[in-house]
Design a protein around this motif. Structure first.
Motif, PDB file in Angstrom:
ATOM      1  N   ARG A 144       0.822  -1.217   0.000  1.00 13.05           N
ATOM      2  CA  ARG A 144       0.000   0.000   0.000  1.00 13.05           C
ATOM      3  C   ARG A 144       0.854   1.264   0.000  1.00 13.05           C
ATOM      4  NH1 ARG A 144      -5.832   0.953   2.213  1.00 13.05           N
ATOM      5  NH2 ARG A 144      -6.038   3.160   1.737  1.00 13.05           N
ATOM      6  N   GLU A 148       0.506   4.268  -2.678  1.00 18.24           N
ATOM      7  CA  GLU A 148       0.246   5.660  -2.288  1.00 18.24           C
ATOM      8  C   GLU A 148       1.342   6.585  -2.808  1.00 18.24           C
ATOM      9  OE1 GLU A 148      -0.130   5.191   1.909  1.00 18.24           O
ATOM     10  OE2 GLU A 148      -2.288   4.741   1.817  1.00 18.24           O
ATOM     11  N   SER A 218      -7.727   6.922  -4.797  1.00 17.80           N
ATOM     12  CA  SER A 218      -7.690   6.628  -3.359  1.00 17.80           C
ATOM     13  C   SER A 218      -8.848   5.708  -2.971  1.00 17.80           C
ATOM     14  CB  SER A 218      -7.762   7.929  -2.554  1.00 17.80           C
ATOM     15  OG  SER A 218      -6.638   8.744  -2.792  1.00 17.80           O
ATOM     16  N   GLN A 219     -10.005   5.924  -3.567  1.00 13.66           N
ATOM     17  CA  GLN A 219     -11.148   5.045  -3.300  1.00 13.66           C
ATOM     18  C   GLN A 219     -10.874   3.623  -3.794  1.00 13.66           C
ATOM     19  OE1 GLN A 219     -14.280   7.230  -5.274  1.00 13.66           O
ATOM     20  NE2 GLN A 219     -14.737   8.475  -3.457  1.00 13.66           N
ATOM     21  N   ASP A 222      -8.585   1.911  -1.258  1.00 18.73           N
ATOM     22  CA  ASP A 222      -9.351   1.456  -0.090  1.00 18.73           C
ATOM     23  C   ASP A 222     -10.147   0.195  -0.424  1.00 18.73           C
ATOM     24  OD1 ASP A 222      -8.423   3.563   1.433  1.00 18.73           O
ATOM     25  OD2 ASP A 222     -10.187   4.828   1.071  1.00 18.73           O
ATOM     26  N   ASP A 226      -9.076  -3.182   1.330  1.00 22.00           N
ATOM     27  CA  ASP A 226      -9.902  -3.402   2.518  1.00 22.00           C
ATOM     28  C   ASP A 226     -11.356  -3.750   2.242  1.00 22.00           C
ATOM     29  OD1 ASP A 226      -7.652  -2.640   4.127  1.00 22.00           O
ATOM     30  OD2 ASP A 226      -8.146  -0.531   3.751  1.00 22.00           O
ATOM     31  N   GLY A 227     -11.810  -3.589   1.012  1.00 20.86           N
ATOM     32  CA  GLY A 227     -13.221  -3.830   0.717  1.00 20.86           C
ATOM     33  C   GLY A 227     -13.587  -5.306   0.761  1.00 20.86           C
TER      34      GLY A 227
END
Length: 255
Positions: A144, A148, A218-219, A222, A226-227
């Motif tokens: 991650r 980023e 960014s979405q 995530d 993590d979804g």
């Protein structure tokens, strides 16, 4: 965004890419890397299909897809960047040289992440749905911080393009470099710079465009990290489908 001199940073990034390509070829992973790149290009095309449908932002979407995230052979551009790295600071303005550093850093990070993803992709059952296999490979990669960083450098590059395109003298100087660049065998470098300048100059609101890129990517980070799989996989399928609808090839889903 690099602290080293542009020439050293560019060479280090391109050396990293060359090693990754050699390793993939030696370990029989080149086809898997290409498959991952195809899927990611589709995801990007699907995510920004709405922006690609707007005349002012179409060129900027294409710039990101074709120069940063697309499934293309960048070996000619890499060779040109590497060859001119030592003289880059003399031939181009400092801000333009930094754009080249940002580009090669994004390039190296993208290659690293794609190769790691491809390695895990190969360990998973080929009978799995592509979205399930991709999501699991992504989570096994688990980088991650690098993802980023990749997004941060892309954002910085976009911000610099936004700033530089407002300098008419610089845009004029860049256009005057066409003939010398071609004579020196630097067509790919010249194309990248002009494509970026032209794309961002066409945007009505470059800041809004970049905010949209950062927000949506960014979405996705995530979601992919993590979804819940029963949420993430359908969203991947939807994005790939939308990417195909924009003109992608059906073979993109293979591999």
């Amino acid at each position: 965004m690099a602290s080293a001199s542009p020439s050293l940073a560019i060479r280090a990034n391109l050396d990293r890419v060359a090693r990754l390509r050699s390793r993939a070829a030696a370990e029989g992973e080149a086809a898997a890397v290409s498959a991952i790149k195809r899927l990611q290009a589709l995801r990007f095309a699907g995510t920004y299909a709405d922006l690609a449908g707007q005349p002012d932002s179409l060129a900027a979407v294409r710039f990101f897809l074709e120069e940063l995230y697309g499934e293309h052979d960048f070996s000619a551009r890499d060779e040109q960047f590497g060859r001119i790295a030592g003289a880059l600071e003399k031939l181009f303005p400092e801000a333009v040289a930094q754009l080249a550093v940002d580009l090669t850093e994004v390039h190296a990070l993208t290659e690293l992440l794609d190769h790691e993803l491809a390695g895990h992709w190969l360990t998973l059952p080929a009978t799995w749905p592509a979205s399930q296999r991709y999501l699991e490979a992504w989570r096994l990669s688990g980088e991650r911080r690098d993802r980023e960083r990749q997004l941060a450098v892309v954002g910085h590059m976009g911000a610099e393009l936004t700033r530089l395109t407002r300098m008419r003298s610089l845009r004029m100087a860049l256009r005057m470099m066409r003939r010398p660049a071609h004579a020196a065998g630097l067509q790919a470098l010249q194309h990248f710079l002009e494509a970026g300048f032209d794309a961002f100059a066409a945007l009505k609101s470059p800041e809004t465009f970049l905010q949209t890129i950062v927000q949506r990517e960014s979405q996705w980070l995530d979601l992919l990290f993590d979804g819940a799989p029963d949420v993430a996989c359908p969203q991947l399928d939807n994005a790939w489908g939308a990417g195909l609808a924009t003109g992608g090839q059906a073979s993109t889903m293979a591999g």
